[in-house]
Structure formats: structure tokens, C-alpha cells
Scaffold this motif. Structure first.
Motif, PDB file in Angstrom:
ATOM      1  N   GLU A 165       0.713  -1.235   0.096  1.00  0.00           N
ATOM      2  CA  GLU A 165       0.110   0.085  -0.083  1.00  0.00           C
ATOM      3  C   GLU A 165       0.681   1.192   0.318  1.00  0.00           C
ATOM      4  O   GLU A 165       0.564   2.143   0.887  1.00  0.00           O
ATOM      5  CB  GLU A 165      -1.044   0.108   1.199  1.00  0.00           C
ATOM      6  CG  GLU A 165      -2.098  -1.320   1.152  1.00  0.00           C
ATOM      7  CD  GLU A 165      -2.909  -0.801   0.015  1.00  0.00           C
ATOM      8  OE1 GLU A 165      -3.436   0.479  -0.043  1.00  0.00           O
ATOM      9  OE2 GLU A 165      -3.264  -1.698  -0.655  1.00  0.00           O
ATOM     10  N   ILE A 166       1.650   1.374  -1.058  1.00  0.00           N
ATOM     11  CA  ILE A 166       2.710   2.448  -1.029  1.00  0.00           C
ATOM     12  C   ILE A 166       2.148   3.411  -2.159  1.00  0.00           C
ATOM     13  O   ILE A 166       1.894   2.578  -3.129  1.00  0.00           O
ATOM     14  CB  ILE A 166       4.293   2.055  -1.038  1.00  0.00           C
ATOM     15  CG1 ILE A 166       4.602   1.289   0.149  1.00  0.00           C
ATOM     16  CG2 ILE A 166       5.011   3.139  -1.509  1.00  0.00           C
ATOM     17  CD1 ILE A 166       6.027   0.772   0.115  1.00  0.00           C
ATOM     18  N   GLN A 167       2.021   4.666  -2.111  1.00  0.00           N
ATOM     19  CA  GLN A 167       1.653   5.421  -3.152  1.00  0.00           C
ATOM     20  C   GLN A 167       2.968   5.998  -3.916  1.00  0.00           C
ATOM     21  O   GLN A 167       3.857   6.859  -3.072  1.00  0.00           O
ATOM     22  CB  GLN A 167       0.769   6.387  -2.800  1.00  0.00           C
ATOM     23  CG  GLN A 167       0.109   7.385  -3.816  1.00  0.00           C
ATOM     24  CD  GLN A 167      -1.129   8.100  -3.453  1.00  0.00           C
ATOM     25  OE1 GLN A 167      -1.780   7.672  -2.490  1.00  0.00           O
ATOM     26  NE2 GLN A 167      -1.288   9.197  -4.175  1.00  0.00           N
ATOM     27  N   PRO A 227      -1.065   8.867 -10.004  1.00  0.00           N
ATOM     28  CA  PRO A 227      -0.940   8.221  -9.013  1.00  0.00           C
ATOM     29  C   PRO A 227      -1.364   6.996  -8.832  1.00  0.00           C
ATOM     30  O   PRO A 227      -2.230   6.429  -9.653  1.00  0.00           O
ATOM     31  CB  PRO A 227      -1.843   9.190  -8.001  1.00  0.00           C
ATOM     32  CG  PRO A 227      -2.825   9.793  -8.995  1.00  0.00           C
ATOM     33  CD  PRO A 227      -2.148   9.992 -10.361  1.00  0.00           C
ATOM     34  N   VAL A 228      -0.111   6.182  -8.397  1.00  0.00           N
ATOM     35  CA  VAL A 228      -0.621   4.719  -8.357  1.00  0.00           C
ATOM     36  C   VAL A 228      -0.200   4.016  -6.766  1.00  0.00           C
ATOM     37  O   VAL A 228       0.800   4.408  -6.265  1.00  0.00           O
ATOM     38  CB  VAL A 228       0.391   3.841  -9.417  1.00  0.00           C
ATOM     39  CG1 VAL A 228      -0.149   4.187 -10.824  1.00  0.00           C
ATOM     40  CG2 VAL A 228       1.735   4.008  -9.142  1.00  0.00           C
ATOM     41  N   ILE A 242       4.761  -4.647  -3.466  1.00  0.00           N
ATOM     42  CA  ILE A 242       5.914  -5.220  -3.935  1.00  0.00           C
ATOM     43  C   ILE A 242       6.246  -6.426  -3.149  1.00  0.00           C
ATOM     44  O   ILE A 242       6.170  -6.272  -1.809  1.00  0.00           O
ATOM     45  CB  ILE A 242       7.046  -4.388  -4.011  1.00  0.00           C
ATOM     46  CG1 ILE A 242       6.664  -2.998  -4.689  1.00  0.00           C
ATOM     47  CG2 ILE A 242       8.378  -4.936  -4.502  1.00  0.00           C
ATOM     48  CD1 ILE A 242       7.535  -1.793  -4.455  1.00  0.00           C
ATOM     49  N   ARG A 243       6.656  -7.537  -3.680  1.00  0.00           N
ATOM     50  CA  ARG A 243       7.165  -8.717  -2.850  1.00  0.00           C
ATOM     51  C   ARG A 243       8.584  -9.103  -3.417  1.00  0.00           C
ATOM     52  O   ARG A 243       8.789  -9.252  -4.594  1.00  0.00           O
ATOM     53  CB  ARG A 243       6.230  -9.932  -2.916  1.00  0.00           C
ATOM     54  CG  ARG A 243       6.679 -11.303  -2.174  1.00  0.00           C
ATOM     55  CD  ARG A 243       5.618 -12.181  -2.306  1.00  0.00           C
ATOM     56  NE  ARG A 243       5.461 -12.679  -3.643  1.00  0.00           N
ATOM     57  CZ  ARG A 243       6.180 -13.447  -4.538  1.00  0.00           C
ATOM     58  NH1 ARG A 243       7.177 -14.099  -3.962  1.00  0.00           N
ATOM     59  NH2 ARG A 243       5.871 -13.873  -5.833  1.00  0.00           N
ATOM     60  N   LEU A 244       9.438  -9.064  -2.566  1.00  0.00           N
ATOM     61  CA  LEU A 244      10.916  -9.696  -3.103  1.00  0.00           C
ATOM     62  C   LEU A 244      10.901 -11.053  -3.205  1.00  0.00           C
ATOM     63  O   LEU A 244      10.646 -11.794  -2.408  1.00  0.00           O
ATOM     64  CB  LEU A 244      11.954  -9.166  -2.013  1.00  0.00           C
ATOM     65  CG  LEU A 244      13.407  -9.135  -2.230  1.00  0.00           C
ATOM     66  CD1 LEU A 244      13.764  -8.553  -3.793  1.00  0.00           C
ATOM     67  CD2 LEU A 244      14.385  -8.796  -1.252  1.00  0.00           C
ATOM     68  N   GLY A 245      11.461 -11.710  -4.164  1.00  0.00           N
ATOM     69  CA  GLY A 245      11.743 -13.092  -4.550  1.00  0.00           C
ATOM     70  C   GLY A 245      13.245 -13.644  -4.383  1.00  0.00           C
ATOM     71  O   GLY A 245      13.993 -12.971  -3.793  1.00  0.00           O
ATOM     72  N   GLU A 246      13.559 -14.815  -5.113  1.00  0.00           N
ATOM     73  CA  GLU A 246      14.801 -15.044  -5.172  1.00  0.00           C
ATOM     74  C   GLU A 246      15.812 -14.293  -5.899  1.00  0.00           C
ATOM     75  O   GLU A 246      15.181 -13.794  -6.999  1.00  0.00           O
ATOM     76  CB  GLU A 246      14.662 -16.705  -5.468  1.00  0.00           C
ATOM     77  CG  GLU A 246      14.027 -17.385  -4.597  1.00  0.00           C
ATOM     78  CD  GLU A 246      13.883 -18.916  -5.079  1.00  0.00           C
ATOM     79  OE1 GLU A 246      14.402 -19.203  -6.031  1.00  0.00           O
ATOM     80  OE2 GLU A 246      13.400 -19.867  -4.264  1.00  0.00           O
ATOM     81  N   GLU A 247      16.818 -14.281  -5.695  1.00  0.00           N
ATOM     82  CA  GLU A 247      17.838 -13.878  -6.636  1.00  0.00           C
ATOM     83  C   GLU A 247      17.680 -12.270  -6.669  1.00  0.00           C
ATOM     84  O   GLU A 247      18.266 -11.780  -7.913  1.00  0.00           O
ATOM     85  CB  GLU A 247      18.070 -14.593  -7.677  1.00  0.00           C
ATOM     86  CG  GLU A 247      18.595 -16.015  -7.481  1.00  0.00           C
ATOM     87  CD  GLU A 247      18.837 -16.510  -8.772  1.00  0.00           C
ATOM     88  OE1 GLU A 247      18.416 -16.252  -9.804  1.00  0.00           O
ATOM     89  OE2 GLU A 247      19.374 -17.838  -8.476  1.00  0.00           O
TER      90      GLU A 247
END
Length: 282
Positions: free
Chosen positions: A60-62, A74-75, A79-84
């Protein structure tokens, strides 16, 4: 969209293409920085990526997305951090959310203004603009607590217009209101910043004078009384009666007790012929 550890876009769907007004082949392998404004990129570098390293998700970051025509959109981004070092970005346009937020801010500001206005109505006498009895009691309680811890005294003056009913009966209430407003003006003249003036009902007023002894309080009361005696309002001369009480040093007294004493002194002034100042003692 999917972004690799070098912050290059390696996948994006049609929504991202439509949002940026760019075809898929232009977006793939371009830097994620090209999608956002300078301010948003600073935030991404200083907050989002450090957050991902610690918590692996940012929700929920604008941010401010920028399209091919340099228009800012505006959006809201998750975000999700995956492998590598690969990160997975989901975002959606939130122009309406921005509009709603602005409207909520405006509504909040308006409510705060209305709240302040209502508060002023609650503590103010509508005719004279002076504080009313409720606010006087709040203020004097604060001063009593302060004086109880300091070697100083304060004076409380109860003031009443003599034969005010006759003014109303003879000239009408509109003239009576003029008299009260004019008296309120006189009572406020030459007051110090910490002095308090209130109308507590009908034709009765109260002055609270911090840091003053009995001799100076009595002198001030007499000066007020003589000034009113010499004033003419719509060809009407009035007088006032005053009751005065002065607190003791380093003692805590209640508002009601002090007001009763000054009222008792006021009635002594009335019974003694009016247009005079009487002193009560604790």
C-alpha cells in the motif's frame, strides 16, 4: 510487472503497457526508474528497497507513475521480493483515491473550523463577546492552581449595573444591550494580557486580575467606577457597584468561594447606596 536484481523490467502485463502508453517491447529491459518521477525514485531507493531487504514485502505504497507523455499518474504499489533479488510489482491507478483523500482533508479542515467556531460559541457571551461564566471558571481554576504555587495574589471583582431594569423598562432592551456592550468595552480598556473579563449573567460582570495586591485592586476598581459614572450612552448615564476580594499568597481557594465573597461585597455596595466599591476578606 517483474523486476530483476538490476532493476530492469523483465515482464509486464497489458495493464502496465496501457498505463505507460508504451508497448511491451519498449518496457522490457528498461529501468524501473523510467516508470516513476524523480521524487518517487528517491523514495524507492531510500525506503522501498531497504524495506524489501528486511521484510521482503512493501504494501500500500503510493508513488507517482509517469507515462510516455510525461503525465504523472498516482498509483498504489504492492511489492514482494523473491529469489535472487527479483521483485514482483502489482500496481493500480488511484486518481480517485487521491481525489477522495483531498476531499476528506477538505472535509476535515471544515469540521475543524466548525469545531473551533462552536467552541468559541460555547465559551463566549454572544452580546458582548466576553468570555462567559463557564470559561471564566475554567480560567480561574487554572490561575488559582498557579497562584497556590507562587508568592502572588489576584483580585476578583464582581460588577453590576445599578438600576439596569429601569434602563430596559424606560428605553427598551435594545438600548439596554447598548449599555452592556459599552460597559464591556470600558472593562476591557487598558487591561493587561493576563487580566480576564467575563459577563456571567444579565448585567453582572467579573474581572479577574492576577498579580495585584488589595490597594492596587481597589484603586483600579474605583477608577473603573468613576469612568463609568462619567460616561453617557445614548444620553443615558449609568453607575456600577463593585465587590472586591483578593486572594492570599500560597493558598488555594475555590472559584465558587471567591465569587460568593465578591458577590457579598457587591451587595453591600448596593445596600449602602450603590455606585461604590466594597471589599470582602478571606
Amino acid at each position: 510487472m517483474i523486476v530483476n536484481k538490476y532493476r530492469k523490467i523483465i515482464f509486464c502485463n497489458d495493464y502496465i503497457c496501457n498505463l505507460s502508453f508504451k508497448p511491451n517491447n519498449e518496457l522490457i529491459n528498461s529501468s524501473i526508474a523510467t516508470c516513476f518521477t524523480k521524487a518517487s525514485n528517491i523514495f524507492i531507493d531510500s525506503y522501498i528497497y531497504p524495506l524489501l531487504l528486511v521484510e521482503t514485502v512493501a504494501q500500500e505504497i503510493q508513488l507517482s507513475f509517469i507515462d510516455q507523455n510525461k503525465q504523472v499518474v498516482p498509483v498504489v504499489v504492492n511489492i514482494r521480493l523473491g529469489e535472487e533479488g527479483t521483485s514482483y510489482w502489482s500496481l493500480y491507478e488511484c486518481s480517485n483515491r487521491n481525489k477522495l483523500h483531498s476531499e476528506l482533508i477538505k472535509a476535515k479542515d471544515k469540521l475543524e473550523e466548525q469545531s473551533k467556531a462552536l467552541y468559541q460559541l460555547a465559551i463566549t457571551d454572544p452580546l458582548t463577546g466576553l468570555m462567559n461564566r463557564r470559561e471564566l471558571q475554567n480560567q480561574i481554576t487554572r490561575i488559582i492552581n498557579l497562584v497556590a504555587r507562587n508568592p502572588s495574589t489576584f483580585a476578583l471583582l464582581s460588577i453590576d449595573v445599578d438600576f439596569f431594569k429601569q434602563v430596559n423598562d424606560t428605553y427598551g432592551h435594545h438600548v439596554g444591550d447598548k449599555v452592556l456592550k459599552h460597559l464591556a468595552t470600558i472593562l476591557q480598556e487598558d487591561r493587561r494580557a493576563n487580566d480576564l473579563v467575563a459577563r456571567i449573567g444579565g448585567e453582572e460582570f467579573v474581572l479577574l486580575l492576577p498579580d495585584i495586591d488589595e490597594a492596587n485592586a481597589y484603586k483600579l476598581a474605583e477608577n473603573l467606577r468613576k469612568k463609568v459614572e462619567n460616561e453617557v450612552i445614548d444620553n443615558i448615564s449609568i453607575t456600577i457597584s463593585i465587590g472586591l476580594v483578593v486572594s492570599h499568597k500560597n493558598e488555594k481557594n475555590s472559584f465558587d468561594a471567591l465569587l460568593k465573597l465578591s458577590d457579598d461585597a457587591l451587595y453591600r455596595s448596593k445596600n449602602a447606596g450603590r455606585n461604590q466599591t466594597s471589599v470582602a476578606y478571606l
